[in-house]
Design a protein around this motif. Structure first.
Motif, mmCIF file in Angstrom:
data_model
loop_
_atom_site.group_PDB
_atom_site.id
_atom_site.type_symbol
_atom_site.label_atom_id
_atom_site.label_comp_id
_atom_site.label_asym_id
_atom_site.label_seq_id
_atom_site.Cartn_x
_atom_site.Cartn_y
_atom_site.Cartn_z
ATOM 1 N N GLY A 79 14.977 4.185 4.009
ATOM 2 C CA GLY A 79 16.037 3.608 4.842
ATOM 3 C C GLY A 79 15.539 2.870 6.077
ATOM 4 O O GLY A 79 16.346 2.403 6.882
ATOM 5 N N GLY A 80 14.239 2.751 6.243
ATOM 6 C CA GLY A 80 13.697 2.067 7.420
ATOM 7 C C GLY A 80 13.282 0.639 7.110
ATOM 8 O O GLY A 80 13.587 0.103 6.043
ATOM 9 N N VAL A 81 12.590 0.029 8.062
ATOM 10 C CA VAL A 81 12.158 -1.371 7.910
ATOM 11 C C VAL A 81 10.678 -1.494 8.266
ATOM 12 O O VAL A 81 10.158 -0.724 9.065
ATOM 13 C CB VAL A 81 12.963 -2.319 8.828
ATOM 14 N N VAL A 82 10.033 -2.490 7.668
ATOM 15 C CA VAL A 82 8.680 -2.858 8.101
ATOM 16 C C VAL A 82 8.687 -4.367 8.289
ATOM 17 O O VAL A 82 8.958 -5.113 7.344
ATOM 18 C CB VAL A 82 7.594 -2.450 7.084
ATOM 19 N N VAL A 83 8.454 -4.808 9.523
ATOM 20 C CA VAL A 83 8.544 -6.237 9.826
ATOM 21 C C VAL A 83 7.205 -6.775 10.313
ATOM 22 O O VAL A 83 6.331 -6.021 10.742
ATOM 23 C CB VAL A 83 9.639 -6.533 10.888
ATOM 24 N N ASP A 84 7.081 -8.087 10.226
ATOM 25 C CA ASP A 84 5.919 -8.785 10.761
ATOM 26 C C ASP A 84 6.046 -8.783 12.291
ATOM 27 O O ASP A 84 7.065 -9.229 12.820
ATOM 28 C CB ASP A 84 5.924 -10.212 10.197
#
Ligand code: LIP
Length: 275
Positions: A232-237
């Motif tokens: 449910g999380g995010v990984v962004v640049d």
């Protein structure tokens, strides 16, 4: 395709256990340590041994697949293609492994058509097996995990890596970034193990992780980025704030977009102050 992926997953889990036994048996003993980029970027005979075992067995079983591994891929990362590509870090947290600090793990991920479909991160010392398959959720020891609900950085435990302080032209920028994050977050930790720290975000015990530095590469983030998104999380640049491209490993993993965006913004402002 589902059936093939089941076969890949079962095999990868078995291999992870074999590899992790080598790590566990060696963690408290003497090791032969070599430096790669410096005295902070290390490799032992066990990193090489585990990678040989893992890639050797995968190649024998799936001869048409491709491989990206920390110890066998050269300085230049290969192009990521649509082909099934196994992305492997035999020992993530090598410095921890050398010291006997128990946060260290084996990492195996699989990308198909440039998307991560399998992520496995296993710490055999603390017996934590993190797994994810695309669209099927994320698990710790086979129990579902979810990211934290915290919405504000002032309530967040944030992990980060400080490796760029060792690089002359990045030093001041890195110090300013760290200063900005330390001032805003509830607490800061630096564990020296990228894949596991991303999994700590996935299981909700850490809200965010800023990871970038010399020696940090695709194998440190690929598998665990799937585990975070399935939790449910995010990984962004870090630079663009867009979804991470695993071949450009400058990442912010977070429990939600709000916290990720706040970190992107703090780092952008810190960089403007330095120049
Ligand atoms: C390590 C990363 C860690 C970073 C180290 C190193 P390795 O990977 O996981 O976060 O601080 O410098 O890059 O080399 O142990 O697989």
């Amino acid at each position: 395709a589902r059936y093939a992926e089941d076969v890949y997953y079962e095999f990868a889990i078995k291999l992870t256990h074999d590899a992790a036994q080598i790590l566990k048996a060696a963690i408290n003993g003497a090791k032969k340590v070599d430096e790669k980029l410096g005295n902070w970027d290390l490799v032992t005979e066990y990193d090489r041994k585990i990678e040989d075992v893992v890639i050797g067995q995968l190649k024998a079983k799936f001869p048409n697949h491709r491989f990206i591994g920390e110890e066998s891929t050269g300085k230049e990362l290969p192009e990521l293609t649509d082909d099934p590509t196994w992305i492997i870090d035999p020992i993530d947290g090598t410095t921890n492994f050398i010291h006997g600090f128990p946060h260290t793990c084996v990492v195996i991920g699989l990308s198909i058509k440039k998307e991560m479909v399998i992520g496995i991160v296993y710490n055999p010392v603390l017996e934590q097996l993190f797994t994810a398959r695309r669209g099927r959720g994320a698990f710790l020891n086979n129990k579902p995990i979810k990211v934290s609900n915290v919405q504000d950085l002032s309530k967040a435990l944030v992990c980060m890596e400080s490796g760029f302080i060792k690089v002359d032209h990045m030093r001041e920028k890195t110090i300013e970034r760290i200063r900005a994050i330390v001032l805003e977050a509830q607490g800061i930790r630096t564990l020296g193990v990228a894949a596991l720290t991303l999994c700590y975000v996935a299981m909700g015990i850490v809200e965010a992780y800023y990871i970038e530095g010399p020696g940090i590469s695709t194998w440190d983030i690929a598998a665990a980025s799937l585990i975070i998104s399935e939790a449910g999380g995010v990984v962004v640049d870090r630079e663009t704030g867009e979804k991470i491209n695993i071949m450009k490993p400058r990442a912010i993993g977070a429990c939600n977009e709000k916290i990720a965006n706040k970190l992107v913004e703090l780092i952008r402002e810190a960089d403007q102050r330095v120049k």
